[in-house]
Design an enzyme around this catalytic site. Structure first.
Site, PDB file in Angstrom:
ATOM      1  N   LYS A   1       0.826  -1.200   0.000  1.00  0.00           N
ATOM      2  CA  LYS A   1       0.000   0.000   0.000  1.00  0.00           C
ATOM      3  C   LYS A   1       0.870   1.264   0.000  1.00  0.00           C
ATOM      4  CE  LYS A   1      -3.579  -2.560  -0.358  1.00  0.00           C
ATOM      5  NZ  LYS A   1      -4.047  -3.505   0.588  1.00  0.00           N
TER       6      LYS A   1
HETATM    7  C1  LIG Z   1      -5.189  -4.586   0.788  1.00  0.00           C
HETATM    8  C2  LIG Z   1      -6.669  -4.439   0.829  1.00  0.00           C
HETATM    9  C3  LIG Z   1      -7.437  -4.813   1.935  1.00  0.00           C
HETATM   10  C4  LIG Z   1      -6.873  -5.563   3.107  1.00  0.00           C
HETATM   11  O1  LIG Z   1      -5.766  -4.975   3.664  1.00  0.00           O
HETATM   12  P1  LIG Z   1      -4.887  -5.798   4.715  1.00  0.00           P
HETATM   13  O2  LIG Z   1      -4.184  -4.725   5.477  1.00  0.00           O
HETATM   14  O3  LIG Z   1      -3.943  -6.634   3.886  1.00  0.00           O
HETATM   15  O4  LIG Z   1      -5.782  -6.618   5.540  1.00  0.00           O
HETATM   16  C5  LIG Z   1      -8.786  -4.533   1.943  1.00  0.00           C
HETATM   17  N1  LIG Z   1      -9.374  -3.956   0.885  1.00  0.00           N
HETATM   18  C6  LIG Z   1      -8.682  -3.622  -0.216  1.00  0.00           C
HETATM   19  C7  LIG Z   1      -9.394  -2.946  -1.333  1.00  0.00           C
HETATM   20  C8  LIG Z   1      -7.306  -3.878  -0.289  1.00  0.00           C
HETATM   21  O5  LIG Z   1      -6.637  -3.575  -1.396  1.00  0.00           O
END
Ligand SMILES: *Cc1c(COP(=O)(O)O)cnc(C)c1O
Length: 374
Positions: A183
């Site tokens: 992210k």
């Molecule tokens: C990455 C992601 C998540 C989950 O994030 P985590 O921190 O890995 O649990 C949820 N929704 C979307 C759209 C994502 O891209």
């Protein structure tokens, strides 16, 4: 062969690494002063709102739904194309995810279809700011207000995005961020909920720590809560990352501008909606013209890998997974989500990239597609 260019890579600076070393030496590793400091820094970044961190956005989203009172017998409206966590967390509360289609270019939930999907069981809306492009927040919250629905925003892609000059997470009901390494900023694994009523914030604290309440008279367990508190080690990474988030996102926008510049004229791929300066560009994901190609997407990805370029897929349509077919969903219901699921490719985009890396990616995509025209 040139060195491999992955589709994403986190940028951890030396100062952050040293900060982590200090935490490791401090004797306090789990939730402590660094978590408090990180939550306070995030709160400042998001206009002073309450912030509660968790070990992942998946935990943040699930606990936000629970805190908002969502459970069995309820429906939550959400897009048919996202990371599967978006729908899984709804299912795990006992509620039913009600899918609607997304825009082919925006990748965001189609708000016209949201209104049509509301029933007397609907309790919440869970939109995704896909790739960091904000959903139309005026319309979204207008729909929520008129139908008395709570909004749990999946803002996993959208830390640093803004809508009409206001940061995503600095307003709205319950806004959930992800700090997974892919992210825009990371805590290794981690997530946060921004906002919530006083009662919801209290509930979030209980859900993330065993449902347990400590008071001078002792401890009580109010319900069988979960366990999703962030560690101080992770929070220290987040403090270093948040300090550089604006710089990271500015760099992402520069790199994306280069993609659009090189593909300003007759691009061989279908480019995503460009948005404005409020777009934080978590990923850059055009669509492949598969119907005009003699190659599958897997073969395209392999041809790019041979040129030293990593390509990702974000994401297959959720309703076509076994778990959601079992709820009665089927092919043909959400044509845009299905087309994106088939054709999407995530091209390299991360702050440490050079503009010349973008040139190299564009050249390779042009070449591979030109060699596969039917
Ligand atoms: C990455 C992601 C998540 C989950 O994030 P985590 O921190 O890995 O649990 C949820 N929704 C979307 C759209 C994502 O891209």
């Amino acid at each position: 062969m040139k060195k491999m260019l992955p589709f994403t890579r986190p940028a951890i600076d030396e100062e952050t690494i040293q900060g982590v070393v200090e935490v490791l030496r401090s004797g306090w590793l789990a939730s402590g002063p660094k978590v408090a400091e990180f939550e306070a820094a995030l709160s400042r970044y998001l206009g002073g709102r309450p912030i509660r961190t968790q070990t992942s956005a998946t935990a943040s989203l699930e606990m936000a739904l629970l805190a908002a009172g969502i459970g069995a017998g309820h429906e939550v409206i959400t897009p048919a194309m996202s990371f599967v966590a978006t729908a899984n967390v709804i299912t795990r509360t006992g509620a039913r995810p009600v899918f609607v289609d997304v825009g082919l270019d925006s990748r965001n939930i189609d708000l016209d279809q949201v209104e049509a999907a509301i029933t007397e069981r609907t309790r919440a809306l869970m939109p995704v700011h896909f790739s960091g492009l904000p959903v139309d927040m005026d319309r979204l919250y207008d729909i929520a207000r008129r139908h008395e629905l709570r909004v749990v925003e999946d803002a996993a892609h959208a830390i640093g995005s803004s809508w009409k000059g206001r940061r995503i997470g600095s307003f709205g009901d319950l806004v959930c961020f992800s700090f997974h390494p892919n992210k825009n900023m990371t805590t290794i694994e981690g997530g946060a909920v921004s906002g919530g009523s006083a009662d919801e914030v209290k509930a979030l604290e209980l859900h993330r720590w065993h449902g347990q309440l400590k008071s001078p008279s002792g401890v009580d367990t109010l319900f069988a809560g979960g366990k999703a508190n962030l560690s101080d080690v992770a929070a220290r990474v987040g403090i270093g990352q948040l300090a550089r988030l604006e710089e990271f996102n500015a760099r992402r926008r520069e790199l994306v501008a280069r993609y659009y510049e090189l593909w300003s004229d007759n691009p061989p791929v279908r480019l995503p909606e460009r948005g404005d300066e409020g777009h934080s560009w978590h990923i850059f994901a055009p669509l492949l013209p598969l119907s005009k190609m003699t190659m599958t997407r897997a073969q395209f990805i392999e041809a790019m890998a041979q040129r030293g370029i990593g390509v990702g897929i974000h994401y297959p349509a959720i309703h076509l997974f076994t778990a959601y077919r079992q709820l009665g969903y089927r092919e043909g219901q959400f044509p845009n989500a299905e087309q994106i699921g088939r054709e999407t490719i995530t091209l390299p985009l991360f702050p440490a990239m050079e503009l010349s890396d973008v040139d190299r990616v564009v050249e390779a995509v042009n070449e591979v597609i030109a060699g596969a025209r039917n």
